[in-house]
Design a protein around this motif. Structure first.
Motif, short mmCIF file in Angstrom:
data_model
loop_
_atom_site.label_atom_id
_atom_site.label_comp_id
_atom_site.label_asym_id
_atom_site.label_seq_id
_atom_site.Cartn_x
_atom_site.Cartn_y
_atom_site.Cartn_z
N VAL A 83 104.38 -1.67 48.45
CA VAL A 83 104.77 -2.24 49.74
C VAL A 83 105.52 -1.15 50.50
O VAL A 83 106.39 -0.48 49.94
N VAL A 84 105.14 -0.97 51.75
CA VAL A 84 105.67 0.16 52.52
C VAL A 84 107.20 0.13 52.60
O VAL A 84 107.81 -0.93 52.75
N GLY A 85 107.80 1.29 52.42
CA GLY A 85 109.24 1.43 52.62
C GLY A 85 110.12 0.80 51.55
O GLY A 85 111.32 0.68 51.73
N THR A 86 109.52 0.37 50.43
CA THR A 86 110.31 -0.26 49.36
C THR A 86 109.81 0.27 48.02
O THR A 86 108.86 1.04 47.96
N CYS A 87 110.45 -0.16 46.95
CA CYS A 87 109.96 0.16 45.60
C CYS A 87 109.13 -1.00 45.05
O CYS A 87 108.78 -1.03 43.87
N VAL A 90 97.19 4.56 47.71
CA VAL A 90 97.61 5.85 48.24
C VAL A 90 98.96 5.65 48.92
O VAL A 90 99.05 4.94 49.92
N PRO A 91 100.05 6.24 48.35
CA PRO A 91 101.37 6.04 48.95
C PRO A 91 101.43 6.62 50.36
O PRO A 91 100.64 7.49 50.72
N GLY A 141 96.04 1.95 51.53
CA GLY A 141 97.39 2.39 51.86
C GLY A 141 98.40 1.32 51.52
O GLY A 141 98.03 0.22 51.07
N PRO A 142 99.70 1.61 51.68
CA PRO A 142 100.71 0.62 51.34
C PRO A 142 100.58 -0.63 52.20
O PRO A 142 100.09 -0.57 53.33
N ILE A 143 101.00 -1.75 51.64
CA ILE A 143 100.92 -3.01 52.37
C ILE A 143 102.14 -3.16 53.29
O ILE A 143 103.28 -2.91 52.87
N HIS A 144 101.88 -3.51 54.54
CA HIS A 144 102.93 -3.75 55.53
C HIS A 144 103.16 -5.25 55.62
O HIS A 144 102.24 -5.98 55.98
N PRO A 145 104.38 -5.71 55.26
CA PRO A 145 104.64 -7.15 55.36
C PRO A 145 104.41 -7.64 56.78
O PRO A 145 104.75 -6.96 57.74
N MET A 146 103.84 -8.81 56.88
CA MET A 146 103.50 -9.36 58.19
C MET A 146 104.73 -9.46 59.08
O MET A 146 104.65 -9.26 60.29
N SER A 147 105.88 -9.76 58.46
CA SER A 147 107.12 -9.94 59.23
C SER A 147 107.57 -8.64 59.89
O SER A 147 108.35 -8.65 60.83
N GLN A 148 107.10 -7.51 59.35
CA GLN A 148 107.60 -6.22 59.85
C GLN A 148 106.59 -5.41 60.63
O GLN A 148 106.93 -4.36 61.17
N LEU A 164 99.83 0.27 61.42
CA LEU A 164 99.80 0.30 59.95
C LEU A 164 99.83 1.71 59.38
O LEU A 164 99.59 1.91 58.19
N GLY A 165 100.08 2.69 60.22
CA GLY A 165 100.17 4.06 59.74
C GLY A 165 98.81 4.64 59.42
O GLY A 165 97.80 4.28 60.04
#
Ligand code: MN
Length: 231
Positions: free
Chosen positions: A15-19, A62-63, A143-150, A223-224
């Motif tokens: 998940v993007v931006g987290t561990c 892929v990070p 790619g990393p998953i972006h939470p819908m809320s963000q 989504l980068g």
């Protein structure tokens, strides 16, 4: 529960931006969901969406800010790229209404539905399953998953893929024949969706072959990026 040998670790996508990781349950894919790609694949007119699957462990995460590596697969001379918006399901359900479908979305990611086009073409001709053409190891770089809320995923967000710096696929998400809520609604008629499911929503026109050494750069606005080298 006592297993007869150690159970494999679950497939997972960061998940993007987290561990944190998003555990993958199943991977569904929509065929022919942009008009111009449907035409390049030989379709005429609007047809109901159809689905195929990849195994959950076909994901190749892929990070962010990394360049992933995908080995050129065996048994093909025509490995092709398909850049796609991926829906990450956070709440399951069957027979979901399009009106409430977005409540089932946990987030979004950029994915590549990598395809052994020669094997898929042969399977189509012979009326055989697509599994070897579509569902092989590492066939789902993501790619990393972006939470819908963000994430700010605009309805008309650009979706683009470059190979070695040259644009191959370029469209916008509002050109999807079946929208995100409609895809979820249709898919959930055939399968009870579960948290952890990924749905690849289809690719725009411009699919083509890649070879070893190629660098793929996918982008969906909001989504980068997703970068991948074929090795
Ligand atoms: Mn596809």
């Amino acid at each position: 529960m006592q297993f007869v040998f150690p159970a494999p670790p679950p497939a997972a996508v960061p998940v993007v931006g987290t561990c944190d990781f998003f555990p993958v349950h199943r991977i569904y894919c929509v065929g022919r969901n942009y008009v111009e790609h449907a035409q390049e694949m030989g379709a005429t007119g609007r047809e109901a969406p159809f689905f195929f699957m990849k195994p959950a462990d076909a994901v190749l995460p892929v990070p962010e800010d990394a360049v992933g590596q995908m080995r050129y697969p065996s048994q093909t001379g025509d490995l092709q790229h398909e850049i796609e918006l991926v829906i990450a399901i956070g709440k399951g359900g069957a027979d979901i209404d399009a009106d409430t479908a977005l409540q089932h979305v946990w987030g979004y990611a950029i994915g590549l539905d990598m395809t052994r086009r020669d094997l898929q073409g042969e399977a189509k001709k012979l009326g055989r399953p697509w599994c070897t053409g579509k569902g092989f190891d590492d066939s789902a770089p993501i790619g990393p998953i972006h939470p819908m809320s963000q994430c700010a995923l605009a309805a008309n967000a650009a979706i683009e893929l470059k190979v070695n710096g040259v644009t191959r696929q370029s469209s916008t998400l509002d050109k999807l024949i079946w929208s995100v809520p409609e895809v979820i609604a249709h898919c959930s008629k055939f399968y009870a969706l579960q948290a952890g499911d990924l749905i690849f929503t289809g690719t725009p026109a411009g699919v083509a072959a890649v070879v070893q050494g190629d660098i793929l750069e996918g982008e969906i606005a909001g989504l980068g990026q997703l970068s991948l080298r074929i090795v």
